[in-house]
Design a protein around this motif. Structure first.
Motif, short mmCIF file in Angstrom:
data_model
loop_
_atom_site.label_atom_id
_atom_site.label_comp_id
_atom_site.label_asym_id
_atom_site.label_seq_id
_atom_site.Cartn_x
_atom_site.Cartn_y
_atom_site.Cartn_z
N UNK A 331 10.29 -28.21 37.47
CA UNK A 331 11.68 -28.24 38.30
C UNK A 331 11.76 -29.08 39.54
N UNK A 332 10.63 -29.94 39.69
CA UNK A 332 10.60 -30.88 40.93
C UNK A 332 9.67 -31.96 40.89
N UNK A 333 9.72 -33.04 41.29
CA UNK A 333 8.84 -34.19 41.26
C UNK A 333 9.40 -35.14 40.23
N UNK A 334 8.54 -35.86 39.87
CA UNK A 334 8.66 -36.89 38.55
C UNK A 334 8.20 -36.30 37.52
N UNK A 335 9.22 -36.14 36.40
CA UNK A 335 8.74 -35.50 35.07
C UNK A 335 8.71 -36.64 34.04
N UNK A 336 7.70 -36.52 33.26
CA UNK A 336 7.47 -37.70 32.06
C UNK A 336 7.87 -37.14 30.93
N UNK A 337 8.42 -38.00 29.94
CA UNK A 337 8.97 -37.54 28.73
C UNK A 337 7.85 -36.71 27.77
N UNK A 338 6.68 -37.16 28.14
CA UNK A 338 5.57 -36.69 27.14
C UNK A 338 5.13 -35.27 27.97
N UNK A 339 5.76 -34.83 28.77
CA UNK A 339 5.69 -33.34 29.24
C UNK A 339 6.47 -32.50 28.40
N UNK A 340 7.37 -33.08 27.68
CA UNK A 340 8.34 -32.29 26.58
C UNK A 340 7.60 -31.97 25.39
N UNK A 341 7.68 -30.49 25.08
CA UNK A 341 6.97 -30.26 23.53
C UNK A 341 7.78 -30.66 22.42
N UNK A 342 7.24 -31.38 21.69
CA UNK A 342 7.93 -32.03 20.25
C UNK A 342 8.51 -30.64 19.56
N UNK A 343 7.88 -29.57 19.60
CA UNK A 343 8.18 -28.42 19.04
C UNK A 343 9.55 -27.61 19.65
N UNK A 344 9.32 -27.66 21.05
CA UNK A 344 10.71 -27.24 21.64
C UNK A 344 11.77 -28.14 21.44
N UNK A 345 11.53 -29.48 21.60
CA UNK A 345 12.63 -30.49 21.41
C UNK A 345 13.23 -30.24 20.23
N UNK A 346 12.59 -30.28 19.15
CA UNK A 346 13.09 -30.06 17.75
C UNK A 346 13.87 -28.87 17.51
N UNK A 347 13.67 -27.66 18.27
CA UNK A 347 14.08 -26.38 18.08
C UNK A 347 15.27 -26.10 18.87
N UNK A 348 15.53 -27.27 19.82
CA UNK A 348 16.51 -27.10 20.64
C UNK A 348 17.98 -27.37 19.93
N UNK A 349 19.01 -26.92 20.17
CA UNK A 349 20.27 -27.04 19.64
C UNK A 349 20.69 -28.65 19.59
N UNK A 350 20.31 -29.40 20.45
CA UNK A 350 20.46 -30.67 20.53
C UNK A 350 19.50 -31.52 19.93
N UNK A 351 18.17 -31.08 19.89
CA UNK A 351 17.18 -31.63 19.24
C UNK A 351 17.30 -31.64 17.92
N UNK A 352 17.98 -30.60 17.23
CA UNK A 352 18.21 -30.41 15.83
C UNK A 352 18.98 -31.60 15.35
N UNK A 353 19.57 -32.43 16.17
CA UNK A 353 20.29 -33.45 15.50
C UNK A 353 19.23 -34.64 15.05
#
Length: 367
Positions: A331-353
């Motif tokens: 929730x603060x500082x520099x956040x990298x894309x690879x800090x995102x879980x692929x599983x969480x991304x694909x399970x997300x309502x937008x990631x399901x696209x």
């Protein structure tokens, strides 16, 4: 969550609609183009006319917001990020520009708000997928990341149509590209490293372009022997772009090149986005290769016909913002894309696209 979307162009327009339609976001679109804002306003999106080149104006307009999503051209990224920093709001963008990302990272040092650039397709989702695959190995020998935003029906000599920012397209063809070779980070030249491959019986080429790796080289340094990112096009595209950029020296006259491309190369919404990641390494004492592929086509989303590049770029941004809102990201500082879980991304309502047609990895051959 109250979100300002800076930029009312194609991708900003799409992000605003996707977020608004969930009912979980209060969205206001910022732009200096009154015509673009009128179109959004007629569709029920709140708007405010703001000069995005004026950091003080953006900062003032952000009062009362929680986050800023920057969908403006890459050369405005640092300016807008500085405004977000001054206003004390979280910042997200789509930039592929390496220098802009480095500057935003400096802004994020010690910040109480999150700064997360590169939230699109590449950089963005491609790094999330590659990082997930790399983590499955005890030692990684090679990571290949390939992405193409292509016309479904190529008809011109370039075998290409304009499906996203012309400024971003030219920038990735002109800037040095980061890579890892023999376990060492280095810079390679754009348009070089030409290779050919086939997928599902269709021939493609791929070559170095800038920015697609995001921060992955740094994250995987000392863990990977070889890592690179290349853009995918139909055969012949790279040679013609090299002729324009190098032989005609338009790399140093980008305004002329932009004018030529906009005048001669039509846009299209009938496109396809190709995503192809291969990771080779050691697992349980064996040399193994894992492959992640997606092929996303244009379709109707939120009641609107959308191109594949709209779906994948805006969808990735909205998925990451959604995961942030749910507290699944720092929730603060520099956040990298690879800090995102692929599983969480694909399970997300937008990631399901992204869960469209999955390519047959066995049908891919690299040359």
């Amino acid at each position: 969550m109250k979100v300002a979307v800076a930029g009312a162009g194609l991708i900003g327009h799409t992000i605003a609609h996707m977020l608004r339609d969930t009912g979980d976001y209060e969205v206001v679109a910022f732009d200096r183009d009154a015509h673009a804002l009128e179109k959004l306003a007629s569709q029920g999106i709140a708007t405010e006319r703001v000069d995005s080149a004026d950091a003080n104006a953006v900062k003032a307009a952000l009062k009362g917001f929680d986050a800023l999503v920057n969908a403006l051209p890459y050369y405005l990224a640092v300016n807008v990020a500085a405004a977000a920093s001054g206003a004390g709001v979280h910042y997200f963008d789509l930039t592929e520009d390496v220098r802009a990302t480095q500057a935003i990272r400096s802004l994020a040092e010690g910040a109480s708000r999150a700064f997360m650039p590169q939230c699109g397709l590449a950089p963005g989702f491609i790094g999330i997928a590659a990082h997930e695959l790399a983590n499955r190995f005890s030692h990684v020998r090679e990571v290949k990341m390939r992405v193409g935003a292509l016309p479904a029906f190529p008809t011109n000599a370039l075998k290409y149509n304009l499906t996203w920012s012309v400024d971003g397209l030219i920038n990735e063809y002109c800037q040095p590209c980061e890579a890892i070779r023999d376990s060492h980070r280095l810079w390679v030249q754009p348009l070089e490293g030409l290779e050919h491959f086939s997928l599902d019986g269709i021939e493609y080429e791929a070559f170095n372009t800038s920015g697609g790796l995001g921060t992955l080289c740094e994250t995987l340094a000392e863990r990977v022997e070889t890592l690179d990112y290349k853009s995918v096009r139909y055969p012949g595209h790279r040679d013609l772009m090299q002729f324009l950029l190098e032989d005609l020296r338009l790399a140093s006259d980008r305004d002329t090149l932009k004018s030529i491309l906009r005048r001669a190369v039509p846009s299209t919404t009938q496109d396809v986005v190709l995503i192809f990641v291969t990771v080779t390494g050691m697992r349980d004492g064996l040399l193994v290769q894992d492959v992640f592929t997606r092929k996303v086509f244009a379709k109707t989303v939120c009641g609107m016909p959308m191109s594949a590049i709209q779906i994948t770029t805006a969808g990735a941004m909205c998925a990451v913002l959604d995961l942030f809102r749910e507290g699944r990201l720092p929730q603060s500082g520099f956040v990298r894309q690879e800090q995102v879980s692929l599983r969480d991304f694909l399970a997300n309502r937008f990631g399901q696209l992204y869960e469209g047609a999955v390519l047959d990895a066995q049908a891919a051959t690299m040359v």
